[in-house]
Design an enzyme around this catalytic site. Structure first.
Site, PDB file in Angstrom:
ATOM      1  N   ASP A  98       4.442   7.616  42.643  1.00 58.75           N
ATOM      2  CA  ASP A  98       3.316   6.548  42.727  1.00 58.75           C
ATOM      3  C   ASP A  98       2.612   7.061  43.672  1.00 58.75           C
ATOM      4  O   ASP A  98       2.201   7.062  45.008  1.00 58.75           O
ATOM      5  CB  ASP A  98       3.621   4.795  43.479  1.00 58.75           C
ATOM      6  CG  ASP A  98       2.965   3.601  42.766  1.00 58.75           C
ATOM      7  OD1 ASP A  98       3.321   3.165  42.616  1.00 58.75           O
ATOM      8  OD2 ASP A  98       2.073   4.114  42.577  1.00 58.75           O
ATOM      9  N   ASP A 199      -2.370   4.691  40.934  1.00 57.36           N
ATOM     10  CA  ASP A 199      -2.009   3.092  41.600  1.00 57.36           C
ATOM     11  C   ASP A 199      -3.768   2.872  40.979  1.00 57.36           C
ATOM     12  O   ASP A 199      -4.443   3.618  41.697  1.00 57.36           O
ATOM     13  CB  ASP A 199      -2.190   2.952  42.719  1.00 57.36           C
ATOM     14  CG  ASP A 199      -1.891   1.140  42.975  1.00 57.36           C
ATOM     15  OD1 ASP A 199      -1.742   0.254  42.466  1.00 57.36           O
ATOM     16  OD2 ASP A 199      -2.790   1.089  43.774  1.00 57.36           O
ATOM     17  N   GLU A 255      -2.759   3.871  36.529  1.00 60.24           N
ATOM     18  CA  GLU A 255      -2.639   2.229  36.137  1.00 60.24           C
ATOM     19  C   GLU A 255      -4.297   2.009  35.942  1.00 60.24           C
ATOM     20  O   GLU A 255      -4.927   2.287  36.992  1.00 60.24           O
ATOM     21  CB  GLU A 255      -2.080   2.329  37.451  1.00 60.24           C
ATOM     22  CG  GLU A 255      -1.898   0.382  37.302  1.00 60.24           C
ATOM     23  CD  GLU A 255      -1.988  -0.214  38.662  1.00 60.24           C
ATOM     24  OE1 GLU A 255      -2.609  -0.459  39.780  1.00 60.24           O
ATOM     25  OE2 GLU A 255      -1.798  -1.184  38.507  1.00 60.24           O
ATOM     26  N   HIS A 328       6.704  -4.506  38.156  1.00 60.30           N
ATOM     27  CA  HIS A 328       6.451  -5.064  39.666  1.00 60.30           C
ATOM     28  C   HIS A 328       5.364  -5.899  39.904  1.00 60.30           C
ATOM     29  O   HIS A 328       5.611  -6.801  40.986  1.00 60.30           O
ATOM     30  CB  HIS A 328       6.741  -3.933  40.919  1.00 60.30           C
ATOM     31  CG  HIS A 328       5.505  -3.235  41.027  1.00 60.30           C
ATOM     32  ND1 HIS A 328       4.960  -2.591  39.918  1.00 60.30           N
ATOM     33  CD2 HIS A 328       4.708  -3.504  41.995  1.00 60.30           C
ATOM     34  CE1 HIS A 328       3.564  -1.755  40.447  1.00 60.30           C
ATOM     35  NE2 HIS A 328       3.457  -2.262  41.415  1.00 60.30           N
ATOM     36  N   ASP A 329       4.504  -6.351  39.009  1.00 59.71           N
ATOM     37  CA  ASP A 329       3.733  -7.078  39.167  1.00 59.71           C
ATOM     38  C   ASP A 329       2.768  -8.318  38.377  1.00 59.71           C
ATOM     39  O   ASP A 329       2.367  -8.760  38.271  1.00 59.71           O
ATOM     40  CB  ASP A 329       2.047  -6.071  38.997  1.00 59.71           C
ATOM     41  CG  ASP A 329       2.098  -5.376  39.895  1.00 59.71           C
ATOM     42  OD1 ASP A 329       0.867  -4.477  40.104  1.00 59.71           O
ATOM     43  OD2 ASP A 329       1.888  -5.081  41.346  1.00 59.71           O
TER      44      ASP A 329
HETATM   45  O1  TEU Z   1      -1.997  -3.197  40.620  1.00 62.20           O
HETATM   46  C1  TEU Z   1      -3.453  -2.735  40.400  1.00 62.20           C
HETATM   47  C2  TEU Z   1      -3.059  -4.471  40.139  1.00 62.20           C
HETATM   48  O2  TEU Z   1      -4.204  -4.503  38.895  1.00 62.20           O
HETATM   49  C3  TEU Z   1      -2.889  -6.155  40.496  1.00 62.20           C
HETATM   50  O3  TEU Z   1      -3.383  -5.772  41.707  1.00 62.20           O
HETATM   51  C4  TEU Z   1      -2.703  -6.455  39.179  1.00 62.20           C
HETATM   52  O4  TEU Z   1      -3.690  -6.980  38.279  1.00 62.20           O
HETATM   53  C5  TEU Z   1      -2.139  -7.840  39.562  1.00 62.20           C
HETATM   54  O5  TEU Z   1      -1.203  -7.513  40.678  1.00 62.20           O
HETATM   55  C6  TEU Z   1      -2.266  -9.231  38.649  1.00 62.20           C
HETATM   56  O6  TEU Z   1      -1.602  -9.496  39.273  1.00 62.20           O
HETATM   57  C7  TEU Z   1      -1.823  -2.011  41.089  1.00 62.20           C
HETATM   58  C8  TEU Z   1      -0.059  -1.677  41.448  1.00 62.20           C
HETATM   59  O7  TEU Z   1       0.288  -1.567  41.276  1.00 62.20           O
HETATM   60  C9  TEU Z   1      -0.358  -3.399  43.020  1.00 62.20           C
HETATM   61  O8  TEU Z   1       0.792  -4.055  43.031  1.00 62.20           O
HETATM   62  C10 TEU Z   1      -0.851  -3.090  44.298  1.00 62.20           C
HETATM   63  O9  TEU Z   1      -0.463  -4.848  44.877  1.00 62.20           O
HETATM   64  C11 TEU Z   1      -2.190  -3.332  43.860  1.00 62.20           C
HETATM   65  O10 TEU Z   1      -2.358  -1.822  43.554  1.00 62.20           O
HETATM   66  C12 TEU Z   1      -2.860  -2.740  45.496  1.00 62.20           C
HETATM   67  O11 TEU Z   1      -2.187  -1.552  45.220  1.00 62.20           O
END
Ligand code: TEU
Ligand code: CA
Length: 551
Positions: A98, A199, A255, A328-329
């Site tokens: 990542d 990311d 992403e 995970h989000d």
């Molecule tokens: O996520 C980016 C992102 O867009 C997320 O914040 C998403 O919009 C949100 O979690 C939805 O509720 C990436 C990673 O996947 C996330 O785990 C990190 O918190 C974020 O970037 C910052 O690095």
């Protein structure tokens, strides 16, 4: 169609903190992953994507990196990493790291230097602005609530953080930053990693005017028109491709919050000048509340289908799709798109898996999705650990905009902690995740939902995923077939065909708990490749029934 290996691959995402704890400290670690590689191999996937494992103060569970070339101490040592990678490669598994380079941790030495003085050599590694009328330089809000600007008294300037205040945005306009990133990526490629998940890569180029955004929620301005798909993002990624990616046989996925079809045709173009594919977010955001994601409103399949079919149709022949229902989000797929009650959890988990895995693109499986793990439904804000949740609680509940009960209901539906509860390995204490105290509560349903039970049950969700993955390896029509949407005004059934030459693959999924009329399979002859029911009823689809027939 070129058979780039990443087109026929299936990718398994591990959130290391919650996967397997090998030393009893309640936190998942690299040796825990190594100990479970045979389980992942048994599933049949080709690639493992690890959420960040680098040194981090864990303000955002590793997405705030303080040393890009050291392993987070809770996860183990570089020797543990080397052993894990070699054990993966021995099993024919590839490793995707990542890459979190839109921002670093504020504890990274670059930032520690940058904030010391205005003329520090590292000052321009980050985005510093003078106060405007004594306040923040503009009205942008952070993705994690509050302002996207933090005042630093040392030099009396603000720094930008689109995420937490401990995640200062790196300044990609600075070619030295780009060189640092490319050198670090090369270092990991030389260690043998097989790719990167990047990311929020769509945010690395900011519009240099830093204009105010629209305050949809009446609190802060939305920065996305000025930070998503910015003016130089493709220039930066083409430079990354030329200087690093093109030198290795990698799989790369960006992403890309805010990505549109047109932008995706640049990021993920089949000409290979940038990345292999992107994660788009449109199908994740089909329901929005007054305060963004915080809503209990359920996704309606027709809206989901409209988004997915658009991406299937409009990238055809130009760019490559990624396919995912959760990560995970996001909340757990079976809770969000299926039915996680005891009656229909397994059959609906199989149905949504069928719907996704028969599409065109590279499918991603998030740890636990393959055994139908569900949302956690925590009852108290004290059970939650995610900074996104805790900051939103402060802003919306303590700020008086939402009732606590309503906000807790939203958390049960969409919080990121839902996906971060420990992997459920067996029905022993803490689901076999740890012999210590888990860093986040284990989902109470682990006695019934766990990998050991799944492996012992030939009809489990696990073996259904295993079969879906095998089908992808056996039928070119699943990799290369053109997508054709069917029944696109039917509220209950998600149906489509995949066509390659004279081959036609017919897919139909009943997204409801009712028996619904369906004549798609009447009078057709072909080979049924997979279904979540052993027998069928003429002219109908049973509750959450999925069928795939090669005509
Ligand atoms: O996520 C980016 C992102 O867009 C997320 O914040 C998403 O919009 C949100 O979690 C939805 O509720 C990436 C990673 O996947 C996330 O785990 C990190 O918190 C974020 O970037 C910052 O690095
Ligand atoms: Ca541990």
């Amino acid at each position: 169609m070129s058979k780039a290996w990443w087109k026929s691959s299936v990718i398994y995402q591990i959130y290391p903190r919650s996967f397997a704890d090998s030393n009893g400290d309640g936190i998942g670690d690299l040796n825990g992953i190594t100990e479970h590689l045979d389980y992942i191999k048994e599933l049949g996937v080709d690639v493992i994507w690890l959420s960040p494992i680098y040194q981090s103060p864990n303000d955002d569970n590793g997405y705030d990196i303080s040393d890009y070339q050291a392993i987070m101490k809770e996860f183990g040592t570089m020797e543990d990493f080397d052993r894990m990678l070699s054990e993966m490669h021995k099993r024919g598994l590839k490793l995707v790291m990542d890459l979190v380079v839109n921002h670093s941790s504020d504890e990274h030495r670059w930032f520690m230097e940058s904030r010391k003085s205005k003329d520090n050599p590292y000052r321009d590694y980050y985005i510093w602005k003078d106060p405007k009328d004594g306040k923040e330089p503009n009205n942008w809000g952070s993705c994690f609530s509050g302002s996207a600007w933090e005042f630093d008294p040392e030099t009396e300037m603000y720094y930008l953080h689109l995420f937490s205040k401990k995640q200062p945005d790196l300044n990609w306009e600075n070619e030295t930053v780009r060189k640092e990133v490319f050198d670090m990526m090369t270092w990991w490629c030389e260690k043998g990693v097989d790719g990167f998940r990047m990311d929020v890569i769509s945010m690395i180029s900011k519009d240099q005017a830093y204009l105010d955004g629209v305050a949809h929620d009446g609190l802060y301005g939305d920065p996305s028109p000025y930070v998503c798909n910015g003016p130089r993002v493709h220039e930066f990624l083409q430079e990354m491709n030329q200087k690093v990616l093109s030198k290795y046989d990698l799989i790369t996925v960006g992403e890309a919050a805010g990505v549109t079809i047109d932008e995706a045709k640049k990021y993920a173009n089949l000409d290979g000048r940038e990345l292999n594919m992107v994660f788009q977010f449109e199908h994740m955001g089909t329901v929005q509340g007054e305060y963004g994601k915080w809503t209990t409103e359920r996704v309606q399949m027709p809206k989901l289908r409209a988004v997915m079919n658009k991406w299937q149709n409009e990238l055809e022949g130009v760019a490559w799709n990624s396919l995912y229902w959760d990560n995970h989000d996001q909340p757990r797929a079976v809770s969000r798109f299926g039915n996680d009650g005891p009656m229909y959890r397994e059959v609906s988990a199989k149905m949504i898996a069928t719907c996704l895995h028969m599409m065109k693109g590279t499918p991603y499986i998030y740890q636990g999705e393959e055994i139908g793990m569900t949302n956690a439904y925590f009852k108290s804000i004290d059970d939650y650990q995610d900074i996104e949740v805790l900051n939103a609680y402060k802003e919306l509940v303590q700020g008086g905009f939402m009732e606590e009960e309503d906000f807790l209901d939203c958390l049960k539906a969409v919080s990121r902690d839902n996906a971060r509860t420990p992997m459920q390995w067996d029905d022993s204490e803490n689901a076999g995740f740890t012999t210590g105290t888990p860093w986040l509560k284990v989902n109470e349903n682990y006695h019934m939902i766990n990998a050991k039970a799944a492996l012992a049950d030939k009809n489990s969700v696990f073996y259904y995923y295993q079969k879906l993955i095998q089908l992808r390896k056996s039928y070119d029509v699943i990799i290369d077939g053109v997508f054709v949407g069917l029944l696109e005004d039917n509220d209950d059934i998600y149906a489509y065909e995949r066509r390659l030459g004279d081959q036609r693959l017919l897919v139909a999924c009943n997204f409801t708990g009712n028996e619904v009329p369906c004549d798609l399979f009447q009078g057709v002859s072909g080979e049924e490749l997979i279904s979540n029911y052993k027998c069928h009823k003429d002219g109908v689809l049973k509750p959450y029934e999925a069928r795939v027939v090669l005509l």
